[in-house]
Design an enzyme around this catalytic site. Structure first.
Site, PDB file in Angstrom:
ATOM      1  N   ASN A 187      20.470 -17.710  10.757  1.00  0.00           N
ATOM      2  CA  ASN A 187      21.053 -19.035  10.964  1.00  0.00           C
ATOM      3  C   ASN A 187      19.959 -19.913  11.569  1.00  0.00           C
ATOM      4  O   ASN A 187      19.710 -19.879  12.770  1.00  0.00           O
ATOM      5  CB  ASN A 187      22.278 -18.939  11.884  1.00  0.00           C
ATOM      6  CG  ASN A 187      22.935 -20.301  12.107  1.00  0.00           C
ATOM      7  OD1 ASN A 187      22.353 -21.331  11.782  1.00  0.00           O
ATOM      8  ND2 ASN A 187      24.131 -20.304  12.665  1.00  0.00           N
ATOM      9  N   CYS A 193      22.336 -24.212  12.323  1.00  0.00           N
ATOM     10  CA  CYS A 193      23.437 -24.759  13.114  1.00  0.00           C
ATOM     11  C   CYS A 193      23.015 -26.165  13.533  1.00  0.00           C
ATOM     12  O   CYS A 193      21.929 -26.337  14.088  1.00  0.00           O
ATOM     13  CB  CYS A 193      23.704 -23.881  14.338  1.00  0.00           C
ATOM     14  SG  CYS A 193      24.781 -24.699  15.533  1.00  0.00           S
ATOM     15  N   GLY A 213      33.996 -20.601   3.028  1.00  0.00           N
ATOM     16  CA  GLY A 213      34.350 -20.627   4.448  1.00  0.00           C
ATOM     17  C   GLY A 213      35.555 -21.504   4.716  1.00  0.00           C
ATOM     18  O   GLY A 213      36.660 -21.020   4.959  1.00  0.00           O
TER      19      GLY A 213
HETATM   20  C1  DHB Z   1      28.338 -23.866  14.556  1.00  0.00           C
HETATM   21  C2  DHB Z   1      27.342 -23.142  13.943  1.00  0.00           C
HETATM   22  C3  DHB Z   1      26.930 -23.525  12.676  1.00  0.00           C
HETATM   23  O1  DHB Z   1      25.934 -22.862  12.010  1.00  0.00           O
HETATM   24  C4  DHB Z   1      27.501 -24.615  12.044  1.00  0.00           C
HETATM   25  O2  DHB Z   1      27.090 -24.973  10.839  1.00  0.00           O
HETATM   26  C5  DHB Z   1      28.498 -25.336  12.686  1.00  0.00           C
HETATM   27  C6  DHB Z   1      28.906 -24.954  13.941  1.00  0.00           C
HETATM   28  C7  DHB Z   1      28.785 -23.515  15.916  1.00  0.00           C
HETATM   29  O3  DHB Z   1      28.883 -22.350  16.300  1.00  0.00           O
HETATM   30  O4  DHB Z   1      29.057 -24.446  16.676  1.00  0.00           O
END
Ligand code: DHB
Length: 305
Positions: free
Chosen positions: A127, A130, A265
């Protein structure tokens, strides 16, 4: 679901069909992952896990938008030491388990990935996207130098395939994809959420406690599709489409653009796990109708001259 037409290989993982649970949705416990597998997903991605436990942000963490959701959970997770137990249990699932990993340095990404792989993860998804937690996520994925370092460090630490989930919040996602592949990425997931916000007209304040969040769902599908299409022209590794898939047509569009599989998702959150079977069956009916023998034949088909 066993159906030859829908079988595929994804960077060495065998999937019975091209639908995958996206990270962040029901991805914490083996019990909920089991429900997703029973619903027909070809693979699952866990919620992102880091080195240490994190509580995440205060509520509200999710707000409904037109045609989507905006969320800012703040990467809540129990930390890899605890989560490793869950990964070990998840080994009993009949589909590949992909563990989503974040870190605050290349070293942390590598340590967490190693622990996830040692616990039985079939692949790691980094990831680096985010959109709002400081010093991780998109702060990695927006800087090609750091992204290259993180990817290379994780690749040298684990033997499992490494997928890199990119952020669309950049000037040119293809440059970022190319960097990830040069650093050893075995597949690219395109894409994570788009940075967004919502304001309450009554209180005249931002709704999410974090103010900013990530927009997902149908609203972002055309953007994700464009990312997959463009990345397909630039890199040779498999691409996993992610962003707004809720029916078989969406999935087929992503595959024609160049995705070998799709992650789902928001549609799971809003409509339930039945979406996996309906998407997989719809893809199969499309292949039959168009006389394709395998799902592989339509990957990138819209690029033909
Ligand atoms: C969060 C993490 C992510 O990768 C995303 O796209 C949106 C929110 C989170 O945990 O806040």
């Amino acid at each position: 679901m066993s159906n030859n037409r829908l079988n595929l290989d994804l960077a060495g993982l065998s999937l019975s069909n091209p639908t995958i649970l996206a990270s962040g949705i029901l991805g914490y416990s083996t019990e909920t992952l089991q429900r997703i597998v029973e619903a027909g997903a070809g693979a699952v991605v866990t919620k992102s896990v880091g080195m240490k436990p994190r509580n995440g942000y205060a509520n509200p963490t999710v707000v409904q938008a037109d045609c989507g959701l905006i969320n800012a959970m703040g990467l809540p997770n129990p930390g890899i030491a605890v989560f490793a137990g869950e990964i070990r249990k998840a080994k009993k699932l009949s589909v590949p388990v992909i563990v989503s990993v974040y870190g605050f340095s290349a070293e942390e990404y590598a340590v967490v990935s190693t622990k996830a792989a040692d616990s039985g993860a079939d692949a790691i998804e980094l990831n680096v996207s985010c959109p709002h937690v400081e010093e991780t996520g998109s702060e990695v994925g927006q800087c090609t130098k750091v992204l290259g370092e993180v990817t290379a460090k994780v690749k040298s630490a684990v033997d499992t395939p490494v997928f890199v989930k990119l952020t669309p919040n950049v000037t040119d996602i293809c440059d970022v994809a190319e960097t990830a592949v040069r650093a050893g990425a075995d597949a690219i997931t395109a894409m994570n959420t788009i940075k967004a916000m919502a304001i309450d007209t009554e209180t005249a304040l931002p709704i999410l406690s974090n103010k900013h969040g990530g927009l997902s769902g149908s609203a972002i599908k055309p953007v994700a599709l464009r990312c997959v299409y463009d990345i397909y022209e630039r890199v040779k590794v498999p691409i996993i489409g992610c962003g707004g898939v809720r029916n078989w047509r969406d999935a087929v569009e992503f595959m024609l653009a160049g995705a070998v599989a799709v992650q789902i998702g928001t549609a799971v959150a809003l409509e339930g796990p039945g979406v996996f079977k309906s998407v997989a069956r719809g893809i199969e009916a499309y292949l039959k109708k168009k006389q394709f023998k395998s799902v592989k034949e339509i990957v990138g088909f819209s690029h033909r001259k």
